[in-house]
Enzyme design. Structure first.
Site, PDB file in Angstrom:
ATOM      1  N   HIS A   1      -1.091   5.554   0.196  1.00  0.00           N
ATOM      2  CA  HIS A   1      -0.416   6.234  -0.905  1.00  0.00           C
ATOM      3  C   HIS A   1       0.983   5.645  -1.126  1.00  0.00           C
ATOM      4  CE1 HIS A   1      -3.206   9.321  -2.047  1.00  0.00           C
ATOM      5  NE2 HIS A   1      -3.321   9.793  -0.810  1.00  0.00           N
TER       6      HIS A   1
ATOM      7  N   ARG B   1      -2.848  -1.012  -9.967  1.00  0.00           N
ATOM      8  CA  ARG B   1      -2.732  -1.282  -8.549  1.00  0.00           C
ATOM      9  C   ARG B   1      -1.694  -2.382  -8.291  1.00  0.00           C
ATOM     10  NH1 ARG B   1      -4.951   2.725  -8.859  1.00  0.00           N
ATOM     11  NH2 ARG B   1      -6.938   3.406  -7.948  1.00  0.00           N
TER      12      ARG B   1
ATOM     13  N   CYS C   1      -1.027   2.302  -5.501  1.00  0.00           N
ATOM     14  CA  CYS C   1      -0.963   2.616  -6.938  1.00  0.00           C
ATOM     15  C   CYS C   1       0.366   2.178  -7.543  1.00  0.00           C
ATOM     16  CB  CYS C   1      -1.140   4.111  -7.162  1.00  0.00           C
ATOM     17  SG  CYS C   1      -2.721   4.761  -6.608  1.00  0.00           S
TER      18      CYS C   1
END
Length: 362
Positions: free
Chosen positions: A261, A339, A330
């Site tokens: 993340h 991405r 991300c």
């Protein structure tokens, strides 16, 4: 002395001298020596003593006075007039009304009002029609009720959104850091005790530690990229399933692909965009340290671009098979539209028995 003086009479002292022949001057002198006792003589002897004449006051010269009441006001009404502004024009009826407003025609106290007071009105019994009318007037209109309902919905929605943002940006990080820290401690304890042997790992199972010294990142690496089992718990996931399966660091050739993340849930990859060429990336396992150096990056690409995980990624700059590492996350921040890719090449494999590599010592 050379001054003239009257002759003395024989046998008479100087103090008892006589002024004979002095005439009117002598008589005046004698009268001056006596106390004044003038009394009027002749026809004015019986009159009162003299007093100075004071003319009567002229009304036209008095500075302040009360004007005489107009002829149209009766004598009884004139007694209640105390100043010019009290005289009300408009006839006798108008003056009587004004006198009543001031406290009565003859200055008496204010008469009690014949109109009922507010408390008397409220206490007086109402007819059924009047009671219904007042109850209907006090009841909110449909528009007011609708506006209140909409306002409450907006307030509730705003509170829920605020709670959700607080949960995502703060609480998920707190919880993920705690879970990741616990997993890292368990790994190190197991390595020291020798309970775990290298080999195949189950999805969600931690097997290594990722170090990025420049970003001060130390995070466990777990098998798989499941949000619930791996990523949302603050760990980094290894692409190990299906078409996205990548090699392990111990493989002689291959691409070791990792996902993490960038925001929330521990956000271990939030700042990997700051890595530059030559920055170290270290993977620590039970037996070895694998040291990589950052070589290139791809700032933006589609989430469906799985070629970045190939053994020789086409956009990485690598020309032949080797031992590579790929970090994916991300971008932009707080979205998952695109991405961000970072590649590195292994430069050292160091057994744990020889101690930590320089990248972790310096």
């Amino acid at each position: 002395m050379t001054a003239l003086r009257p002759e003395r009479e024989s046998g008479t002292s100087y103090g008892e001298q006589s002024y004979e022949g002095a005439g009117a001057l002598g008589e005046w002198y004698e009268e001056a020596q006596q106390p004044s006792s003038y009394e009027p003589q002749g026809p004015y002897a019986s009159q009162e003593p003299y007093e100075p004449y004071v003319p009567p006051a002229d009304d036209e010269t008095v500075a302040l006075r009360i004007p005489d009441p107009p002829e149209s006001i009766s004598a009884s009404e004139a007694s209640s007039v105390t100043r010019v502004s009290d005289v009300t024009p408009g006839g006798r009826a108008a003056r009587r009304k004004a006198a009543k407003r001031r406290g009565g025609r003859h200055g008496a106290g204010a008469r009690p009002s014949t109109e009922p007071a507010d408390d008397e009105e409220s206490s007086a019994p109402l007819s059924r029609v009047e009671a219904r009318r007042r109850a209907k007037a006090r009841k909110p209109s449909p528009g007011v009720l609708a506006s209140r309902a909409i306002g409450e919905v907006f307030i509730t929605t705003g509170v829920l959104m605020l709670l959700f943002v607080t949960y995502q940006l703060w609480w998920t990080n707190v919880r993920a850091h705690a879970q990741a820290g616990k997993e890292a401690s368990n790994l190190q304890e197991e390595w020291e005790s020798g309970k775990r042997a290298p080999g195949e790992f189950e999805p969600g199972q931690g097997f290594a530690l990722l170090h990025i010294p420049k970003l001060d990142v130390v995070v466990p690496i777990a098998e798989g990229v499941s949000n619930k089992k791996v990523l949302d718990r603050g760990m980094v996931g290894h692409y190990s399933e299906g078409a996205l399966k990548t090699a392990m660091p111990s493989a002689k050739t291959g691409n070791f692909g990792l996902a993490g993340h960038r925001n929330t849930h521990g956000e271990p990859f939030r700042y990997i965009n700051r890595l530059t060429k030559g920055d170290e990336i270290v993977v620590e396992t039970q037996d070895d340290y694998f040291v990589y150096k950052m070589t290139s990056s791809l700032p933006v690409t589609s989430p469906s671009n799985t070629s970045v995980l190939n053994p020789v990624p086409p956009q990485s700059g690598f020309k032949e098979p080797g031992r590579y590492i790929t970090l994916t996350t991300c971008t932009p921040e707080f979205t998952s539209k695109y991405r961000l890719i970072v590649w590195g090449k292994m430069v050292e494999e160091r057994p744990r028995s020889k101690g930590k590599p320089d990248a972790l010592v310096n």
